[in-house]
Design an enzyme around this catalytic site. Structure first.
Site, mmCIF file in Angstrom:
data_model
loop_
_atom_site.group_PDB
_atom_site.id
_atom_site.type_symbol
_atom_site.label_atom_id
_atom_site.label_comp_id
_atom_site.label_asym_id
_atom_site.label_seq_id
_atom_site.Cartn_x
_atom_site.Cartn_y
_atom_site.Cartn_z
ATOM 1 N N HIS A 306 -40.355 -8.374 7.392
ATOM 2 C CA HIS A 306 -41.432 -7.517 7.897
ATOM 3 C C HIS A 306 -40.826 -6.238 8.475
ATOM 4 O O HIS A 306 -39.740 -6.267 9.063
ATOM 5 C CB HIS A 306 -42.224 -8.243 9.004
ATOM 6 C CG HIS A 306 -43.586 -7.667 9.226
ATOM 7 N ND1 HIS A 306 -43.790 -6.582 10.033
ATOM 8 C CD2 HIS A 306 -44.789 -8.001 8.721
ATOM 9 C CE1 HIS A 306 -45.082 -6.277 10.032
ATOM 10 N NE2 HIS A 306 -45.707 -7.124 9.237
ATOM 11 N N ASP A 364 -47.985 -13.987 5.099
ATOM 12 C CA ASP A 364 -48.300 -14.326 3.702
ATOM 13 C C ASP A 364 -47.600 -15.578 3.211
ATOM 14 O O ASP A 364 -47.852 -16.038 2.101
ATOM 15 C CB ASP A 364 -47.926 -13.140 2.801
ATOM 16 C CG ASP A 364 -48.794 -11.934 3.116
ATOM 17 O OD1 ASP A 364 -48.254 -10.855 3.396
ATOM 18 O OD2 ASP A 364 -50.024 -12.098 3.128
HETATM 19 C C1 SDX Z 1 -47.756 -7.665 5.096
HETATM 20 O O1 SDX Z 1 -46.989 -3.644 7.862
HETATM 21 C C2 SDX Z 1 -47.682 -4.694 8.119
HETATM 22 O O2 SDX Z 1 -48.036 -4.939 9.271
HETATM 23 C C3 SDX Z 1 -48.041 -5.569 6.916
HETATM 24 C C4 SDX Z 1 -48.772 -6.853 7.229
HETATM 25 C C5 SDX Z 1 -50.163 -6.584 7.772
HETATM 26 O O3 SDX Z 1 -50.708 -7.493 8.421
HETATM 27 O O4 SDX Z 1 -50.744 -5.509 7.462
HETATM 28 O O5 SDX Z 1 -48.038 -7.615 8.165
HETATM 29 C C6 SDX Z 1 -48.960 -7.694 5.964
HETATM 30 O O6 SDX Z 1 -47.703 -6.832 4.222
HETATM 31 C C7 SDX Z 1 -46.617 -8.615 5.384
HETATM 32 C C8 SDX Z 1 -45.371 -8.361 4.471
HETATM 33 C C9 SDX Z 1 -45.654 -8.983 3.123
HETATM 34 N N1 SDX Z 1 -44.614 -8.640 2.155
HETATM 35 C C10 SDX Z 1 -43.712 -9.550 1.720
HETATM 36 O O7 SDX Z 1 -43.634 -10.705 2.149
HETATM 37 C C11 SDX Z 1 -42.826 -9.048 0.593
HETATM 38 C C12 SDX Z 1 -41.377 -9.469 0.871
HETATM 39 N N2 SDX Z 1 -40.908 -8.717 2.000
HETATM 40 C C13 SDX Z 1 -40.218 -7.471 1.759
HETATM 41 O O8 SDX Z 1 -40.437 -6.800 0.599
HETATM 42 C C14 SDX Z 1 -39.933 -6.649 2.999
HETATM 43 O O9 SDX Z 1 -39.500 -7.518 3.958
HETATM 44 C C15 SDX Z 1 -41.058 -5.802 3.546
HETATM 45 C C16 SDX Z 1 -41.634 -4.909 2.503
HETATM 46 C C17 SDX Z 1 -42.137 -6.648 4.112
HETATM 47 C C18 SDX Z 1 -40.464 -4.942 4.663
HETATM 48 O O10 SDX Z 1 -39.529 -4.107 4.072
HETATM 49 P P1 SDX Z 1 -38.728 -3.006 4.939
HETATM 50 O O11 SDX Z 1 -39.127 -3.017 6.352
HETATM 51 O O12 SDX Z 1 -38.800 -1.708 4.203
HETATM 52 O O13 SDX Z 1 -37.286 -3.594 4.951
HETATM 53 P P2 SDX Z 1 -36.230 -3.350 3.818
HETATM 54 O O14 SDX Z 1 -36.872 -3.490 2.472
HETATM 55 O O15 SDX Z 1 -35.489 -2.118 4.137
HETATM 56 O O16 SDX Z 1 -35.287 -4.635 4.012
HETATM 57 C C19 SDX Z 1 -34.271 -4.621 5.004
HETATM 58 C C20 SDX Z 1 -33.175 -5.484 4.403
HETATM 59 C C21 SDX Z 1 -32.792 -5.061 2.976
HETATM 60 O O17 SDX Z 1 -31.417 -5.388 2.808
HETATM 61 P P3 SDX Z 1 -30.344 -4.159 2.883
HETATM 62 O O18 SDX Z 1 -30.755 -3.158 1.820
HETATM 63 O O19 SDX Z 1 -30.469 -3.603 4.289
HETATM 64 O O20 SDX Z 1 -29.030 -4.828 2.603
HETATM 65 O O21 SDX Z 1 -33.638 -6.848 4.290
HETATM 66 C C22 SDX Z 1 -33.678 -7.221 2.921
HETATM 67 C C23 SDX Z 1 -33.613 -5.949 2.086
HETATM 68 O O22 SDX Z 1 -32.972 -6.195 0.840
HETATM 69 N N3 SDX Z 1 -34.950 -7.935 2.720
HETATM 70 C C24 SDX Z 1 -35.108 -9.047 1.996
HETATM 71 C C25 SDX Z 1 -36.472 -9.365 2.109
HETATM 72 N N4 SDX Z 1 -37.078 -8.452 2.847
HETATM 73 C C26 SDX Z 1 -36.150 -7.568 3.217
HETATM 74 N N5 SDX Z 1 -34.220 -9.797 1.283
HETATM 75 C C27 SDX Z 1 -34.739 -10.891 0.662
HETATM 76 N N6 SDX Z 1 -36.037 -11.268 0.709
HETATM 77 C C28 SDX Z 1 -36.926 -10.533 1.430
HETATM 78 N N7 SDX Z 1 -38.209 -10.915 1.481
#
Ligand code: SDX
Length: 429
Positions: A306, A364
């Site tokens: 998140h 989710d």
């Molecule tokens: C919702 O914003 C909100 O409040 C949203 C929400 C709401 O109520 O409105 O809470 C609802 O959308 C919840 C989130 C649902 N999405 C997912 O579950 C999809 C999987 N999660 C990711 O795609 C990610 O965690 C996000 C999109 C939710 C957040 O992404 P960020 O904040 O842009 O973080 P990032 O992509 O920069 O990740 C930071 C690091 C990265 O590694 P590095 O590049 O730093 O080495 O963490 C890793 C990412 O690769 N990472 C993951 C991961 N999520 C982040 N690695 C593996 N699996 C994951 N799910």
């Protein structure tokens, strides 16, 4: 003496950035005059360090895993209240007394029907259209039916549009579901509560009576409470930006639904259940964990991570308990998907990669298991998220519209394209 920490040195200039403090959470530095004073923009493409507005609706402490709606902890609202009470809290700022609650419920209930022409609007879709595509279109189309609540400068019209949106979104969602499965639309019934009405519109068929299971209705009502609002997430920011131009509220909510659809946002509940199905068994989990950690593999654990929560999403804890309640009520003893989800969570929360990146289950992760057990197909999961989030979107939209000095949102950019160049005639290319 200005607090030095607010001073920014840009070239030979020293700029004072006023600091604003809120009730809770980080202070902000007001940079609205920065371009005029320095000729430079700030740069923050994912808005990781940017507050886009001032709001009094929802507060999240990502480090502590805290979520407050108008100051009330999500755990207490989910435990003690119902979804329409939460709608009143978000929309009007406080818990309703018994008279206010009865009036609010009455007004919402009597706006649940949609214009009969909407039924014909649906006929233009293929039956296998994704329900989210139908929702984007049908919610946007509401502005073609309700001209008496599209003047955003009129507080009375803003109020009626808010009630209409909250009231009609479950009816449209149920119609999208029925159209997708080829069953006749079911009209709302005024003697049912909001969520029972929605369940009946989804699962009632003309051939037999339908009795709402109160345990399932209470569980879905709680799921709606958990999804109702969440500060300035992608879809809420979309609604605010669309609304800042003066677009009517129905069009703004349609824009929010479109943004919510993405798998990184509200589409993650559908993607998470598909992922659990793809993993299939507990034995396959290590392979998928390895893929999630592999920089060269685009695979991510859907339902994990998140932007704000760097601790356990408080909503996920309640979702997990609700999943157990629903499966127990339905007599589903061993759901392999739940077994995979629980084991995946256990492994991930002990894995160095997830600990270091502070990746926890989000709302989710467990919602799909519950919704599937209730009988919803996966293509309806994000629709249900939109049903719940509509009250958050419309509350944030109203707060933005009613903000004194509200301006259209118009970000700038860092231009990295071609410098000026002259047109080349075809013969010389
Ligand atoms: C919702 O914003 C909100 O409040 C949203 C929400 C709401 O109520 O409105 O809470 C609802 O959308 C919840 C989130 C649902 N999405 C997912 O579950 C999809 C999987 N999660 C990711 O795609 C990610 O965690 C996000 C999109 C939710 C957040 O992404 P960020 O904040 O842009 O973080 P990032 O992509 O920069 O990740 C930071 C690091 C990265 O590694 P590095 O590049 O730093 O080495 O963490 C890793 C990412 O690769 N990472 C993951 C991961 N999520 C982040 N690695 C593996 N699996 C994951 N799910």
């Amino acid at each position: 003496m200005e607090n030095l920490s607010n001073t920014l040195n840009v070239g030979d200039k020293s700029i004072v950035l006023p600091k604003k403090q809120g009730t809770l959470g980080p202070d902000v530095l007001d940079i609205s005059k920065l371009y005029a004073q320095t000729g430079m923009f700030t740069y923050d493409p994912g808005f990781t360090s940017t507050a886009s507005c001032e709001s009094g609706i929802t507060y999240i402490d990502g480090d502590e895993g805290v979520l407050l709606y108008r100051g009330y902890p999500i755990e207490q609202l989910a435990e003690h209240g119902d979804f329409l009470e939460t709608c009143h809290v978000l929309l009007h700022g406080d818990l309703p007394n018994s008279t206010q609650k009865a009036d609010f419920d009455y007004r919402v209930t009597r706006h649940t029907m949609v214009h009969e022409q909407m039924a014909r609007f649906f006929q233009g879709f293929r039956r296998d259209a994704h329900p989210m595509a139908v929702m984007v279109a049908s919610v946007g189309a509401l502005s073609a039916f309700y001209h008496d609540s599209t003047d955003i400068t009129d507080p009375t019209q803003r109020a009626i549009a808010s009630i209409r949106m909250i009231a009609k979104i479950p009816t449209l969602a149920a119609m999208a579901f029925k159209y997708n499965v080829g069953q006749p639309f079911v009209y709302p019934k005024n003697d049912l509560d909001y969520t029972s009405n929605f369940l009946r519109m989804c699962f009632c068929v003309p051939c037999e009576d339908y009795k709402v299971n109160p345990i399932l209705s209470r569980a879905l009502d709680r799921i709606f409470i958990l999804h109702a609002d969440h500060e300035q997430n992608a879809s809420t920011s979309t609604v605010r930006l669309a609304g800042s131009s003066g677009a009517n509220p129905f069009a703004c909510i349609a824009a929010g639904i479109a943004s919510l659809w993405g798998p990184s946002h509200g589409g993650a509940n559908e993607a998470a259940l598909k992922m659990l199905g793809e993993i299939g068994t507990v034995e396959n989990i290590p392979h998928f964990i390895a893929r999630a950690k592999d920089k060269n593999d685009p695979f991510r654990l859907m339902g994990f991570g998140h932007r704000v929560y760097k601790n356990y999403d408080p909503r996920a804890k309640i979702m997990q308990k609700t999943a157990h309640d629903v499966l127990t009520e339905l007599g589903i003893k061993d759901d392999p998907l739940l077994d995979v989800a629980m084991e995946l969570e256990r492994i991930a929360l002990h894995d160095e990669y997830f600990i270091e990146k502070k990746l926890y289950p989000n709302i989710d992760f467990y919602s799909g298991i519950t919704l599937k057990a209730m009988g919803f197909p996966t293509n309806m999961f994000t629709v249900l998220f939109a049903v719940a989030r509509t009250v958050g979107w419309i509350s944030q939209w109203r707060e933005m519209i009613e903000e004194p000095g509200q301006k259209i949102g118009r970000p700038r950019q860092l231009y990295t394209g071609s410098p000026r160049r002259d047109y080349t005639p075809m013969g010389k290319r």
